[in-house]
Design a protein around this motif. Structure first.
Motif, mmCIF file in Angstrom:
data_model
loop_
_atom_site.group_PDB
_atom_site.id
_atom_site.type_symbol
_atom_site.label_atom_id
_atom_site.label_comp_id
_atom_site.label_asym_id
_atom_site.label_seq_id
_atom_site.Cartn_x
_atom_site.Cartn_y
_atom_site.Cartn_z
ATOM 1 N N VAL A 110 46.309 -2.087 103.296
ATOM 2 C CA VAL A 110 46.598 -2.112 101.861
ATOM 3 C C VAL A 110 48.058 -1.740 101.588
ATOM 4 O O VAL A 110 48.736 -2.409 100.804
ATOM 5 N N VAL A 111 48.551 -0.705 102.252
ATOM 6 C CA VAL A 111 49.926 -0.254 102.013
ATOM 7 C C VAL A 111 50.923 -1.316 102.454
ATOM 8 O O VAL A 111 51.913 -1.572 101.766
ATOM 9 N N ILE A 112 50.669 -1.969 103.574
ATOM 10 C CA ILE A 112 51.592 -3.009 104.038
ATOM 11 C C ILE A 112 51.580 -4.205 103.086
ATOM 12 O O ILE A 112 52.627 -4.781 102.785
ATOM 13 N N LEU A 113 50.415 -4.563 102.594
ATOM 14 C CA LEU A 113 50.347 -5.693 101.666
ATOM 15 C C LEU A 113 50.999 -5.383 100.319
ATOM 16 O O LEU A 113 51.437 -6.295 99.611
ATOM 17 N N GLY A 144 60.073 3.100 98.677
ATOM 18 C CA GLY A 144 60.346 4.144 99.660
ATOM 19 C C GLY A 144 59.106 4.948 99.987
ATOM 20 O O GLY A 144 58.878 5.320 101.144
ATOM 21 N N LEU A 145 58.294 5.218 98.972
ATOM 22 C CA LEU A 145 57.045 5.945 99.194
ATOM 23 C C LEU A 145 56.088 5.140 100.062
ATOM 24 O O LEU A 145 55.434 5.691 100.963
ATOM 25 N N LEU A 146 56.015 3.837 99.825
ATOM 26 C CA LEU A 146 55.137 2.988 100.625
ATOM 27 C C LEU A 146 55.579 2.931 102.085
ATOM 28 O O LEU A 146 54.753 2.908 102.993
ATOM 29 N N VAL A 147 56.885 2.937 102.319
ATOM 30 C CA VAL A 147 57.390 2.943 103.696
ATOM 31 C C VAL A 147 57.010 4.244 104.395
ATOM 32 O O VAL A 147 56.579 4.240 105.550
#
Length: 79
Positions: free
Chosen positions: A21-24, A54-57
């Motif tokens: 989910v985070v990568i998508l 940045g948070l998702l990375v």
């Protein structure tokens, strides 16, 4: 010990779903129109670490580290 293995497997599956989910949710790394004109020093590029991107990375990195550690623990076979 079977309960612990089951709990770790459930956590492992949840982490793998979270990674997906985070990568998508992340934006592509393609260059925008700013790369054509050479104006890549924008407010967005300077503060990217403080944004949602940045948070998702950071979440991706943490989730992948947990995924690899859990995979190693589950693969040990000492259960």
């Amino acid at each position: 010990m079977d309960i612990l293995k089951t709990v770790l497997m459930v956590v492992f599956i949840l982490i793998s779903i979270a990674i997906t989910v985070v990568i998508l949710m992340q934006e592509g790394k393609q260059a925008g129109l700013g790369a054509i004109s050479g104006s890549s020093d924008t407010y967005w590029s300077k503060n990217k670490g403080r944004s949602l991107e940045g948070l998702l990375v950071k979440l991706t990195r943490v989730a992948v580290i947990l995924f690899v550690l859990l995979a190693a623990v589950l693969d040990l076979g000492i259960w």
